[in-house]
Scaffold this motif. Structure first.
Motif, PDB file in Angstrom:
ATOM      1  N   ALA A   1       0.790  -1.092  -0.047  1.00  0.00           N
ATOM      2  CA  ALA A   1      -0.150   0.113   0.129  1.00  0.00           C
ATOM      3  C   ALA A   1       0.957   1.224   0.172  1.00  0.00           C
ATOM      4  O   ALA A   1       0.549   2.138  -0.670  1.00  0.00           O
ATOM      5  N   LEU A   2       2.040   1.203   0.923  1.00  0.00           N
ATOM      6  CA  LEU A   2       2.849   2.555   0.907  1.00  0.00           C
ATOM      7  C   LEU A   2       3.229   2.831  -0.568  1.00  0.00           C
ATOM      8  O   LEU A   2       3.581   3.844  -0.895  1.00  0.00           O
ATOM      9  N   GLU A   3       3.802   1.665  -1.215  1.00  0.00           N
ATOM     10  CA  GLU A   3       4.276   2.010  -2.619  1.00  0.00           C
ATOM     11  C   GLU A   3       3.658   2.357  -3.597  1.00  0.00           C
ATOM     12  O   GLU A   3       3.597   2.904  -4.491  1.00  0.00           O
ATOM     13  N   ALA A   4       2.063   2.042  -3.269  1.00  0.00           N
ATOM     14  CA  ALA A   4       0.939   2.489  -4.321  1.00  0.00           C
ATOM     15  C   ALA A   4       0.436   3.867  -4.154  1.00  0.00           C
ATOM     16  O   ALA A   4      -0.145   4.498  -4.715  1.00  0.00           O
ATOM     17  N   LEU A   5       0.762   4.488  -2.906  1.00  0.00           N
ATOM     18  CA  LEU A   5       0.203   5.578  -2.666  1.00  0.00           C
ATOM     19  C   LEU A   5       0.442   6.986  -3.460  1.00  0.00           C
ATOM     20  O   LEU A   5      -0.444   7.612  -3.743  1.00  0.00           O
ATOM     21  N   PRO A   6       1.733   7.067  -3.846  1.00  0.00           N
ATOM     22  CA  PRO A   6       1.832   8.080  -4.887  1.00  0.00           C
ATOM     23  C   PRO A   6       0.887   8.140  -6.180  1.00  0.00           C
ATOM     24  O   PRO A   6       0.278   9.128  -6.826  1.00  0.00           O
ATOM     25  N   ASP A   7       0.906   6.840  -6.717  1.00  0.00           N
ATOM     26  CA  ASP A   7      -0.071   6.725  -8.122  1.00  0.00           C
ATOM     27  C   ASP A   7      -1.550   6.865  -7.595  1.00  0.00           C
ATOM     28  O   ASP A   7      -2.065   7.406  -8.626  1.00  0.00           O
ATOM     29  N   LEU A   8      -1.786   6.259  -6.369  1.00  0.00           N
ATOM     30  CA  LEU A   8      -3.347   6.596  -6.223  1.00  0.00           C
ATOM     31  C   LEU A   8      -3.645   8.049  -6.004  1.00  0.00           C
ATOM     32  O   LEU A   8      -4.653   8.472  -6.586  1.00  0.00           O
ATOM     33  N   ALA A   9      -2.789   8.733  -5.393  1.00  0.00           N
ATOM     34  CA  ALA A   9      -2.931  10.047  -5.030  1.00  0.00           C
ATOM     35  C   ALA A   9      -3.078  10.804  -6.147  1.00  0.00           C
ATOM     36  O   ALA A   9      -3.790  11.961  -6.297  1.00  0.00           O
ATOM     37  N   ALA A  10      -2.167  10.505  -7.228  1.00  0.00           N
ATOM     38  CA  ALA A  10      -1.963  11.346  -8.522  1.00  0.00           C
ATOM     39  C   ALA A  10      -3.350  10.950  -9.632  1.00  0.00           C
ATOM     40  O   ALA A  10      -3.776  11.917 -10.090  1.00  0.00           O
ATOM     41  N   ARG A  11      -3.787   9.721  -9.430  1.00  0.00           N
ATOM     42  CA  ARG A  11      -4.917   9.344 -10.169  1.00  0.00           C
ATOM     43  C   ARG A  11      -6.180  10.271  -9.281  1.00  0.00           C
ATOM     44  O   ARG A  11      -6.935  10.474 -10.131  1.00  0.00           O
ATOM     45  N   GLY A  12      -6.078  10.500  -8.162  1.00  0.00           N
ATOM     46  CA  GLY A  12      -7.344  11.322  -7.498  1.00  0.00           C
ATOM     47  C   GLY A  12      -6.988  12.539  -7.778  1.00  0.00           C
ATOM     48  O   GLY A  12      -8.133  13.631  -7.331  1.00  0.00           O
ATOM     49  N   GLY A  13      -6.285  13.294  -8.459  1.00  0.00           N
ATOM     50  CA  GLY A  13      -5.868  14.763  -8.688  1.00  0.00           C
ATOM     51  C   GLY A  13      -5.100  15.472  -8.040  1.00  0.00           C
ATOM     52  O   GLY A  13      -5.170  16.938  -7.994  1.00  0.00           O
ATOM     53  N   SER A  14      -4.395  14.820  -7.078  1.00  0.00           N
ATOM     54  CA  SER A  14      -3.295  15.661  -6.194  1.00  0.00           C
ATOM     55  C   SER A  14      -2.245  16.120  -7.153  1.00  0.00           C
ATOM     56  O   SER A  14      -1.765  15.597  -8.134  1.00  0.00           O
ATOM     57  N   LYS A  15      -1.931  17.386  -6.958  1.00  0.00           N
ATOM     58  CA  LYS A  15      -1.113  18.155  -7.666  1.00  0.00           C
ATOM     59  C   LYS A  15       0.387  18.234  -7.296  1.00  0.00           C
ATOM     60  O   LYS A  15       1.390  18.700  -7.823  1.00  0.00           O
ATOM     61  N   ARG A  16       0.643  17.638  -6.231  1.00  0.00           N
ATOM     62  CA  ARG A  16       1.954  17.175  -5.519  1.00  0.00           C
ATOM     63  C   ARG A  16       2.223  15.632  -4.881  1.00  0.00           C
ATOM     64  O   ARG A  16       1.078  15.080  -4.900  1.00  0.00           O
ATOM     65  N   ARG A  17       3.226  15.057  -4.820  1.00  0.00           N
ATOM     66  CA  ARG A  17       3.672  13.972  -4.338  1.00  0.00           C
ATOM     67  C   ARG A  17       3.003  13.848  -3.049  1.00  0.00           C
ATOM     68  O   ARG A  17       3.435  14.781  -2.329  1.00  0.00           O
ATOM     69  N   ILE A  18       2.363  12.925  -2.652  1.00  0.00           N
ATOM     70  CA  ILE A  18       1.929  12.785  -1.309  1.00  0.00           C
ATOM     71  C   ILE A  18       2.986  12.406  -0.151  1.00  0.00           C
ATOM     72  O   ILE A  18       3.735  11.783  -0.588  1.00  0.00           O
ATOM     73  N   ARG A  19       2.829  13.012   1.030  1.00  0.00           N
ATOM     74  CA  ARG A  19       3.895  12.848   2.027  1.00  0.00           C
ATOM     75  C   ARG A  19       3.786  11.270   2.584  1.00  0.00           C
ATOM     76  O   ARG A  19       2.652  11.080   3.176  1.00  0.00           O
ATOM     77  N   ILE A  20       4.615  10.642   2.562  1.00  0.00           N
ATOM     78  CA  ILE A  20       4.701   9.129   3.135  1.00  0.00           C
ATOM     79  C   ILE A  20       5.476   9.148   4.263  1.00  0.00           C
ATOM     80  O   ILE A  20       6.539   9.632   4.181  1.00  0.00           O
ATOM     81  N   ALA A  21       5.138   8.741   5.285  1.00  0.00           N
ATOM     82  CA  ALA A  21       5.888   8.475   6.850  1.00  0.00           C
ATOM     83  C   ALA A  21       7.115   7.758   6.539  1.00  0.00           C
ATOM     84  O   ALA A  21       7.029   6.835   5.706  1.00  0.00           O
ATOM     85  N   GLU A  22       8.282   8.590   6.765  1.00  0.00           N
ATOM     86  CA  GLU A  22       9.779   7.985   6.522  1.00  0.00           C
ATOM     87  C   GLU A  22       9.781   6.561   7.734  1.00  0.00           C
ATOM     88  O   GLU A  22       9.313   6.528   8.806  1.00  0.00           O
ATOM     89  N   LYS A  23      10.498   5.701   7.275  1.00  0.00           N
ATOM     90  CA  LYS A  23      10.849   4.416   8.135  1.00  0.00           C
ATOM     91  C   LYS A  23      11.567   4.999   9.367  1.00  0.00           C
ATOM     92  O   LYS A  23      11.203   4.414  10.466  1.00  0.00           O
TER      93      LYS A  23
END
Length: 377
Positions: A47-69
């Motif tokens: 799911a973490l790997e999929a977040l950027p593409d999902l947010a982009a398809r939803g119309g996000s104008k920037r890369r979603i912030r993912i919590a760092e390890k």
């Protein structure tokens, strides 16, 4: 009133726990979108790997912030230093009554013994500026209800909340934070919180360590207070108060709502008297609550929650472009029911859920009571 014995639930390994914590701490990921991600991708890592593409398809104008390890590892270490730990949704020590609610937090920080929440529970809430008689009555009611085997859940606020916790330390109580477990509010209740843990109770929060509570966080806290209990008792509350929010949330979850009547001349009785007019159960002694809750001890079954915490497999393909276009066209600023969206667009439930997930992660979806959704422009 013995809790039902439940089948052992799967336990996440250390890598899965770290990934779950990263996922829920990532931008725009809430309890509902978290569950959708786990159920769709089979695990938090995917799911973490999929977040950027999902947010982009939803119309996000920037890369979603993912919590760092490293940030998640630091939070785990901070919990350990403070004598706290994390409960992960679906594992054996996660509160079963909370697990059965739609927006159950995927991860809870806890200090103390979570076993107290496997017993029958009652939430008690009320005015921060409580009257002397309100505080005295709260202590009397809680002492009687606690002696009957019920654990008291509340929000650690001044007034009625504090009185309820104090009266239940010897019989069992749980306090829910609006901020991180290391950010007690109000600070003057710090000694009370310590006594709760030392007395065998527990403190819980869905918020990260270091999180200072904001006004918007208290209604979120209230939903957990309501969800952790079989019923909710309001002792004193004004017509516009957080206690009435808690009562509304409890009613929507199917919990019994109780209220203590008060003088029409006291503003702190305005909310409780209105609850009684709207159908809440009247309480003048502990027996009123005990008799109403006894038949509910069979308690509700845990409902869903990401396959009860087990990480599974990928659930199918995404929507076609035609389905996606029809769903986006049907959504607007007015809240719409999911069933109506499916009927109007002809899209499959799975396609609709994925598009809503994409919009949610892009920050373009608002969820409303009753499962309604709308677009944010």
């Amino acid at each position: 009133m013995t809790p039902r014995r439940e089948a052992a639930r799967p336990r996440l390994d250390d890598a899965q726990r770290l990934a779950w914590l990263r996922l829920i701490r990532s931008e725009n990921v809430g309890p509902i979108s978290f569950r959708a991600l786990i159920n769709r991708y089979g695990g938090a890592e995917a799911a973490l790997e999929a977040l950027p593409d999902l947010a982009a398809r939803g119309g996000s104008k920037r890369r979603i912030r993912i919590a760092e390890k490293a940030a998640a590892e630091a939070e785990l270490a901070r919990a350990e230093r403070l004598g706290a730990r994390f409960l992960f949704q679906g594992e054996a020590d996660y509160p079963p009554i909370l697990l059965a609610t739609e927006a159950a937090p995927p991860v809870l920080a806890i200090m103390g013994d979570p076993a107290v929440l496997a017993r029958p529970t009652l939430a008690v809430v009320g005015a921060r500026n409580a009257s002397l008689s309100g505080v005295k009555l709260t202590r009397q009611l809680v002492a009687e209800i606690g002696a009957a085997g019920f654990v008291i859940v509340s929000g650690l606020a001044r007034g009625i909340d504090a009185a309820a916790h104090e009266a239940a330390i010897s019989t069992g109580t749980a306090g829910v934070f609006a901020g991180g477990l290391d950010k007690p509010y109000p600070k003057e209740n710090g000694p009370l919180m310590r006594r709760i843990v030392d007395g065998g109770g527990c403190l819980l929060s869905e918020m990260p360590f270091g999180w200072e509570p904001r006004a918007v966080d208290f209604p979120r806290r209230n939903r957990i207070v309501a969800a952790l209990a079989h019923g909710l008792l309001v002792v004193e509350a004004a017509l516009r108060s957080g206690s009435l929010i808690s009562a509304r949330l409890a009613g929507e979850m199917g919990r019994l709502v109780f209220a203590v009547p008060g003088s029409p001349l006291d503003p702190r009785a305005g909310g409780t008297n209105k609850l009684l007019k709207d159908g809440a159960l009247i309480v003048t002694e502990g027996k009123d609550v005990i008799d109403a809750l006894r038949p509910l001890d069979s308690r509700m079954e845990p409902g869903f929650a990401a396959s009860q915490g087990a990480e599974g497999s990928f659930l199918g393909d995404g929507p076609s472009e035609g389905e996606r276009g029809r769903i986006l066209e049907a959504l607007g600023t007015a809240p719409a029911a999911l069933d109506d969206l499916i009927a109007h667009t002809g899209a499959s439930p799975a396609a609709l859920q994925l598009v809503l997930l994409e919009l949610d992660l892009a920050g373009r979806l608002e969820r409303h009571r009753g499962g309604y959704v709308s677009l944010v422009f």
